[in-house]
Design an enzyme around this catalytic site. Structure first.
Site, PDB file in Angstrom:
ATOM      1  N   CYS A 166      -4.975   0.737 -20.297  1.00  0.00           N
ATOM      2  CA  CYS A 166      -4.925   0.809 -18.836  1.00  0.00           C
ATOM      3  C   CYS A 166      -3.555   1.165 -18.263  1.00  0.00           C
ATOM      4  O   CYS A 166      -3.444   2.133 -17.522  1.00  0.00           O
ATOM      5  CB  CYS A 166      -5.414  -0.506 -18.252  1.00  0.00           C
ATOM      6  SG  CYS A 166      -7.180  -0.698 -18.520  1.00  0.00           S
TER       7      CYS A 166
ATOM      8  N   LYS B 197      -6.268  -0.988  -7.093  1.00  0.00           N
ATOM      9  CA  LYS B 197      -6.295  -1.072  -8.566  1.00  0.00           C
ATOM     10  C   LYS B 197      -5.106  -0.328  -9.182  1.00  0.00           C
ATOM     11  O   LYS B 197      -4.398  -0.839 -10.053  1.00  0.00           O
ATOM     12  CB  LYS B 197      -7.628  -0.492  -9.079  1.00  0.00           C
ATOM     13  CG  LYS B 197      -7.717  -0.363 -10.574  1.00  0.00           C
ATOM     14  CD  LYS B 197      -7.665  -1.702 -11.278  1.00  0.00           C
ATOM     15  CE  LYS B 197      -7.443  -1.539 -12.761  1.00  0.00           C
ATOM     16  NZ  LYS B 197      -7.269  -2.811 -13.452  1.00  0.00           N
TER      17      LYS B 197
ATOM     18  N   LEU C 129       7.459 -11.089 -17.124  1.00  0.00           N
ATOM     19  CA  LEU C 129       8.909 -10.981 -17.290  1.00  0.00           C
ATOM     20  C   LEU C 129       9.277 -11.214 -18.757  1.00  0.00           C
ATOM     21  O   LEU C 129      10.332 -11.753 -19.044  1.00  0.00           O
ATOM     22  CB  LEU C 129       9.628 -11.988 -16.386  1.00  0.00           C
ATOM     23  CG  LEU C 129       9.646 -11.666 -14.885  1.00  0.00           C
ATOM     24  CD1 LEU C 129      10.410 -12.724 -14.116  1.00  0.00           C
ATOM     25  CD2 LEU C 129      10.247 -10.291 -14.618  1.00  0.00           C
TER      26      LEU C 129
ATOM     27  N   ASP D  63     -25.696   2.746 -22.535  1.00  0.00           N
ATOM     28  CA  ASP D  63     -24.535   3.426 -23.112  1.00  0.00           C
ATOM     29  C   ASP D  63     -25.042   4.634 -23.892  1.00  0.00           C
ATOM     30  O   ASP D  63     -26.137   4.589 -24.463  1.00  0.00           O
ATOM     31  CB  ASP D  63     -23.747   2.482 -24.036  1.00  0.00           C
ATOM     32  CG  ASP D  63     -22.315   2.940 -24.238  1.00  0.00           C
ATOM     33  OD1 ASP D  63     -21.390   2.263 -23.761  1.00  0.00           O
ATOM     34  OD2 ASP D  63     -22.111   4.006 -24.872  1.00  0.00           O
TER      35      ASP D  63
ATOM     36  N   LYS E  48      -2.040  -5.956 -27.859  1.00  0.00           N
ATOM     37  CA  LYS E  48      -1.660  -7.326 -27.529  1.00  0.00           C
ATOM     38  C   LYS E  48      -2.561  -8.278 -28.320  1.00  0.00           C
ATOM     39  O   LYS E  48      -3.553  -7.830 -28.912  1.00  0.00           O
ATOM     40  CB  LYS E  48      -1.744  -7.591 -26.029  1.00  0.00           C
ATOM     41  CG  LYS E  48      -3.141  -7.551 -25.447  1.00  0.00           C
ATOM     42  CD  LYS E  48      -3.044  -7.974 -23.998  1.00  0.00           C
ATOM     43  CE  LYS E  48      -4.399  -8.116 -23.368  1.00  0.00           C
ATOM     44  NZ  LYS E  48      -4.344  -8.593 -22.019  1.00  0.00           N
TER      45      LYS E  48
ATOM     46  N   THR F 255     -11.769   2.615 -13.375  1.00  0.00           N
ATOM     47  CA  THR F 255     -10.563   2.895 -12.602  1.00  0.00           C
ATOM     48  C   THR F 255     -10.498   4.394 -12.347  1.00  0.00           C
ATOM     49  O   THR F 255     -10.431   5.187 -13.294  1.00  0.00           O
ATOM     50  CB  THR F 255      -9.322   2.441 -13.390  1.00  0.00           C
ATOM     51  OG1 THR F 255      -9.483   1.055 -13.710  1.00  0.00           O
ATOM     52  CG2 THR F 255      -8.060   2.633 -12.568  1.00  0.00           C
TER      53      THR F 255
END
Ligand code: NAD
Length: 430
Positions: A260, A204, A250, A35, A320, A122
């Site tokens: 993302c 993806k 749902l 990194d 989240k 991605t």
């Protein structure tokens, strides 16, 4: 090299890179992780974990001898032929994916057919082919290219690595490299989708766009429920039992966030636009999500009238539960809108406060639920951390100035909140 398990290199020690590194270490590989962030690498070398992800610390500790961290790619390239790329692809100002970090990793790649670049990041559909074309134009062709998009979910990333719904391996004639990547994942016993690079890249983007669409769809149903007296929890239960639809994603709330969905939906919409196609549906998905974050302001206004001068306690900041990731978090939009209305916001998150203050340094952060709620005219549940679901509302009610509780995730015990003498309002509950 380890004769039993293929050693691997990982570029990028973030959520995806670290989980990939410890996941393959757990399966027996030696892992060389690079990194550019020196402080992060130093922490990892000391055995400290730079991000919050359940189970990550334990695996890092268990496999300290197999995990090698560095800021230089040299050791990685000397020890591994499969070089996984897990660097960030944040949105540009135009909303496309910024491939700057990916391209700087590509620039480090050895010019040799003995190596493979395995893309976990991605990237827009067409990136793999463009990279190979670019390397060829630079006279650096030879390295194999495999697309292996990542589907982990922050908060359950370690379990997702060990038990993926599927593994996607895209190649355009990468032969040995694609075989080697498939062999690495083979012990997990997951369904394998072996396909071409462009299709792997699109799988993806399409998966994230579909999940975001499902969330915006149920949020719109919730909003119609509020107008018609139906209860979105009952509606989602009834709809989700249809196995063509399924019960997941749902849950109505205050919109999706995270690094993302937000960026990948926008990147897919722009990828389509740049190719001459107007992806109308995704435009609506994005707009619904933005409006959904702001609907809480209208709810608070209905209960409290003018918001200027009102005290609002926010429970949860992370996008989240079970993560400290603040990228794209709905709490940021909510807090900024409330501050713009003249309200006093005090927020509490069990894990993400430090990250939240990096993005929003002026945010007033409490060190406990009690501190965030004391004196509040209204409390909003933003992130459904487990510890918020078992609060003693009678005790909290005594310290509040007002009586409003907005449950932005339909996660609280509405009866317990009401029994404490508070006014409870969820999302789409009729
Ligand atoms: P992140 O920001 O947590 O980590 C990226 C890391 O790459 C950082 O530590 C950064 O310092 C490092 N980096 C940047 N340039 C580098 C370079 N040239 N060489 C080495 N390291 C470099 O990002 P993330 O959340 O792990 O996401 C990585 C990719 O995976 C993105 O494309 C993302 O869209 C995708 N993805 C993320 C998730 C997720 O839940 N976070 C899930 C699936 C896919």
């Amino acid at each position: 090299m380890n004769a039993r398990r293929e050693p691997i290199g990982v570029f990028g020690a973030g959520y995806v890179g670290l989980v990939t590194a410890v996941g393959f270490a757990e399966l027996g590989s030696e892992v060389w992780c690079v990194d550019i962030d020196e402080a992060k690498i130093e922490k990892l070398r000391r055995g400290e974990v730079p991000i919050f992800e359940p189970g990550l610390a334990e695996l890092l500790e268990r496999h300290r001898d197999r995990l090698h961290f560095s800021t230089s790619p040299r050791e990685t390239i000397e020890n591994a032929r499969l070089l996984f790329v897990a660097v960030g692809t944040p949105p540009t100002y135009a909303g496309d994916a910024d491939l700057g970090a990916v391209l700087s990793v590509v620039a480090e790649m050895p010019v040799s057919a003995d190596y493979a670049l395995v893309m976990k990041s991605t990237v827009p559909c067409g990136t793999g082919r463009a990279i190979l074309r670019m390397l060829e134009e630079q006279g650096r062709s030879g390295i194999a290219y495999v697309s292996c998009p990542e589907f982990l979910k922050e908060g359950s990333a370690i379990a997702d690595f060990a038990n993926p719904d599927r593994v996607v391996v895209g190649e355009d004639g990468a032969g040995w490299a694609a075989d080697a990547v498939c062999a690495l994942y083979e012990p997990l016993g997951a369904p394998l989708v072996r396909t071409d690079v462009a299709s792997a890249e699109m799988i993806k983007l399409a998966a994230n766009a579909f999940l975001a669409t499902k969330i915006s769809f149920i949020n719109e149903i919730a909003n119609v429920c509020e107008e018609t007296g139906a209860n979105v929890l009952e509606v989602a239960r009834g709809v989700g039992l249809d196995d063509r639809i399924g019960p997941k994603f749902l849950s109505a709330g205050i919109g999706y966030g995270g690094s993302c969905f937000t960026k990948d939906v926008s990147a897919l919409k722009l990828l389509a636009a740049n190719s001459g196609y107007h992806f109308q549906l995704l435009g609506a998905v994005i707009e619904v999500n933005e409006l959904q974050k702001r609907r809480v302001i209208a709810k608070l206004g209905r209960h409290l009238g003018e918001l200027a001068g009102k005290r609002i306690g926010l429970l949860g900041l992370a996008f989240k539960p079970n993560t400290d990731d603040m990228r794209g978090a709905s709490s940021l939009v909510l807090a900024s809108r409330l501050v713009a209305e003249g309200a006093h916001v005090r927020a509490y998150d069990p894990v993400a406060t430090e990250q939240a203050l990096v993005v929003m340094p002026s945010l007033d952060c409490a060190t406990s639920v009690q501190e965030a709620v004391a004196g509040a005219d209204a409390v909003v549940l933003v992130t459904e951390w487990p510890e918020f679901l078992a609060l003693d509302w009678s005790e909290l009610a005594r310290t509040m100035h007002g009586t409003v509780v907005i449950d932005g995730r339909n996660a609280l015990d509405a009866d317990a909140v009401r029994a404490a003498g508070l006014r409870y309002e969820g999302i789409g509950l009729g």
